[in-house]
Design a protein around this motif. Structure first.
Motif, mmCIF file in Angstrom:
data_model
loop_
_atom_site.group_PDB
_atom_site.id
_atom_site.type_symbol
_atom_site.label_atom_id
_atom_site.label_comp_id
_atom_site.label_asym_id
_atom_site.label_seq_id
_atom_site.Cartn_x
_atom_site.Cartn_y
_atom_site.Cartn_z
ATOM 1 N N VAL A 1 -15.813 -14.616 -24.776
ATOM 2 C CA VAL A 1 -15.832 -15.222 -23.453
ATOM 3 C C VAL A 1 -14.754 -14.553 -22.607
ATOM 4 O O VAL A 1 -13.607 -14.452 -23.042
ATOM 5 N N PRO A 2 -15.093 -14.081 -21.396
ATOM 6 C CA PRO A 2 -14.068 -13.513 -20.518
ATOM 7 C C PRO A 2 -12.982 -14.543 -20.201
ATOM 8 O O PRO A 2 -13.256 -15.753 -20.168
ATOM 9 N N LEU A 3 -11.792 -14.079 -19.948
ATOM 10 C CA LEU A 3 -10.669 -14.984 -19.705
ATOM 11 C C LEU A 3 -10.947 -15.938 -18.553
ATOM 12 O O LEU A 3 -10.629 -17.132 -18.633
ATOM 13 N N GLU A 4 -11.570 -15.436 -17.479
ATOM 14 C CA GLU A 4 -11.802 -16.284 -16.306
ATOM 15 C C GLU A 4 -12.819 -17.381 -16.576
ATOM 16 O O GLU A 4 -12.949 -18.324 -15.791
ATOM 17 N N GLU A 5 -13.558 -17.300 -17.694
ATOM 18 C CA GLU A 5 -14.540 -18.328 -18.026
ATOM 19 C C GLU A 5 -14.045 -19.294 -19.099
ATOM 20 O O GLU A 5 -14.784 -20.182 -19.526
ATOM 21 N N MET A 6 -12.800 -19.126 -19.536
ATOM 22 C CA MET A 6 -12.243 -20.007 -20.569
ATOM 23 C C MET A 6 -11.620 -21.269 -19.986
ATOM 24 O O MET A 6 -11.220 -22.158 -20.738
ATOM 25 N N GLY A 7 -11.502 -21.347 -18.654
ATOM 26 C CA GLY A 7 -10.708 -22.405 -18.072
ATOM 27 C C GLY A 7 -9.233 -22.036 -18.192
ATOM 28 O O GLY A 7 -8.887 -20.961 -18.686
ATOM 29 N N GLN A 8 -8.368 -22.921 -17.768
ATOM 30 C CA GLN A 8 -6.941 -22.606 -17.779
ATOM 31 C C GLN A 8 -6.178 -23.249 -18.926
ATOM 32 O O GLN A 8 -5.244 -22.660 -19.454
ATOM 33 N N ILE A 9 -6.568 -24.442 -19.331
ATOM 34 C CA ILE A 9 -5.732 -25.198 -20.266
ATOM 35 C C ILE A 9 -5.640 -24.543 -21.642
ATOM 36 O O ILE A 9 -4.602 -24.589 -22.287
ATOM 37 N N GLY A 10 -6.732 -23.913 -22.098
ATOM 38 C CA GLY A 10 -6.686 -23.250 -23.408
ATOM 39 C C GLY A 10 -5.720 -22.084 -23.428
ATOM 40 O O GLY A 10 -4.787 -22.054 -24.252
ATOM 41 N N PRO A 11 -5.887 -21.088 -22.536
ATOM 42 C CA PRO A 11 -4.943 -19.975 -22.497
ATOM 43 C C PRO A 11 -3.499 -20.406 -22.253
ATOM 44 O O PRO A 11 -2.569 -19.873 -22.877
ATOM 45 N N MET B 1 -4.355 -10.882 -23.046
ATOM 46 C CA MET B 1 -4.608 -12.280 -23.400
ATOM 47 C C MET B 1 -6.083 -12.501 -23.712
ATOM 48 O O MET B 1 -6.431 -13.224 -24.658
ATOM 49 N N GLU B 2 -6.964 -11.878 -22.956
ATOM 50 C CA GLU B 2 -8.402 -12.026 -23.191
ATOM 51 C C GLU B 2 -8.786 -11.536 -24.582
ATOM 52 O O GLU B 2 -9.521 -12.214 -25.318
ATOM 53 N N ILE B 3 -8.285 -10.370 -24.953
ATOM 54 C CA ILE B 3 -8.598 -9.837 -26.280
ATOM 55 C C ILE B 3 -8.033 -10.751 -27.361
ATOM 56 O O ILE B 3 -8.727 -11.097 -28.330
ATOM 57 N N TYR B 4 -6.773 -11.158 -27.193
ATOM 58 C CA TYR B 4 -6.156 -12.014 -28.212
ATOM 59 C C TYR B 4 -6.954 -13.300 -28.415
ATOM 60 O O TYR B 4 -7.232 -13.702 -29.561
ATOM 61 N N VAL C 1 -3.156 -16.798 -15.029
ATOM 62 C CA VAL C 1 -3.992 -17.791 -14.347
ATOM 63 C C VAL C 1 -4.289 -17.421 -12.907
ATOM 64 O O VAL C 1 -5.054 -18.107 -12.243
ATOM 65 N N GLN C 2 -3.747 -16.337 -12.408
ATOM 66 C CA GLN C 2 -3.879 -16.038 -10.993
ATOM 67 C C GLN C 2 -5.327 -15.856 -10.553
ATOM 68 O O GLN C 2 -5.681 -16.099 -9.405
ATOM 69 N N GLU C 3 -6.208 -15.439 -11.505
ATOM 70 C CA GLU C 3 -7.598 -15.240 -11.125
ATOM 71 C C GLU C 3 -8.546 -16.187 -11.858
ATOM 72 O O GLU C 3 -9.740 -16.098 -11.715
ATOM 73 N N SER C 4 -7.988 -17.070 -12.698
ATOM 74 C CA SER C 4 -8.845 -17.943 -13.498
ATOM 75 C C SER C 4 -9.531 -18.988 -12.621
ATOM 76 O O SER C 4 -9.018 -19.392 -11.578
ATOM 77 N N ARG C 5 -10.693 -19.443 -13.088
ATOM 78 C CA ARG C 5 -11.400 -20.488 -12.356
ATOM 79 C C ARG C 5 -11.290 -21.778 -13.142
ATOM 80 O O ARG C 5 -11.250 -21.777 -14.353
#
Length: 238
Positions: free
Chosen positions: A64-74, A154-157, A234-238
């Motif tokens: 899942v791309p980082l921007e589609e994970m939400g913010q709270i998990g990362p 972060m996305e890869i990790y 988080v600057q670009e996360s949705r």
């Protein structure tokens, strides 16, 4: 016919050249793969995932791309694993010095791996623990941090980290333990998943022990107060 000693020297030189060639290949593999893995459409696998395939076990990983994970998990993972992720160059030198001092004083050293170090370990290095591997992680993590944006690291990790036997990545872990996508995790569920990472074979976020709940309480508080620490992810996360 050359004297025996001359023949031994020649043979030693041949083997030494072969050793340096092999070492060069070993060093070049992660450097080249790091460049190949940089584009967002590439979905790397970890050495543990490859080991599962070789053992015919299979695994569950849902990229899942980082921007589609939400913010709270990362955010929760960052606060648990590497709160200074946005500020360092791949290595937290303060933590590394503390670990070295503990080692020199005969104490059992705590872990000092950053998310970047864990990422390169997962992608490129053999399974197991050793100081030699840690020494390799440091320059490789600095190189990785130099050529990758923080968000891609972060996305890869979050897509290769192990969350249990055969379970890799935040999305697969969220679905497995809580039956929901990562973007829909509650703050509590995200914190429990984050504190599972250091020992996924012994910790179950769906059935947390008292100790795991206490750790999750701490991460929830850190996530709520994270503020500027998390700006790079988080600057670009949705």
């Amino acid at each position: 016919m050359p004297p025996p000693r001359t023949g031994i020297r020649a043979s030693a030189r041949i083997w030494l050249r072969r050793f340096w060639k092999l070492l060069l290949i070993i060093v070049a593999i992660p450097l080249v793969l790091s460049i190949l893995y940089r584009p967002g459409f590439i979905h790397p696998v970890s050495t543990l995932m490859l080991a599962d395939l070789v053992a015919l076990k299979g695994y569950d990983r849902r990229w899942v791309p980082l921007e589609e994970m939400g913010q709270i998990g990362p955010i929760s993972v960052m606060m648990s694993e590497d709160a200074k992720f946005c500020a360092h160059n791949g290595v937290d030198w303060g933590e590394m010095r503390a670990v070295l001092n503990e080692f020199l004083n005969g104490e059992s050293p705590r872990g000092a791996s950053t998310i970047t170090m864990q990422t390169v370990k997962n992608l490129f290095l053999p399974i197991g623990r050793s100081y030699v591997r840690k020494l390799v992680e440091v320059p490789l993590a600095m190189y990785f941090d130099l050529i990758y944006p923080k968000r891609r690291i972060m996305e890869i990790y979050l897509n290769v980290a192990e969350w249990g036997p055969g379970i890799y990545g935040l999305e697969a872990a969220s679905q497995h333990y809580f039956g929901r996508p990562a973007r829909d995790l509650t703050a509590r569920q995200a914190a429990l998943l984050a504190v599972t990472l250091p020992n996924p074979s012994a910790r179950n976020p769906a059935k947390p022990s008292n100790q795991l709940n206490r750790l999750a309480n701490r991460i929830e508080r850190r996530a709520r107060a994270s503020g500027a620490y998390i700006g790079c992810i988080v600057q670009e996360s949705r």
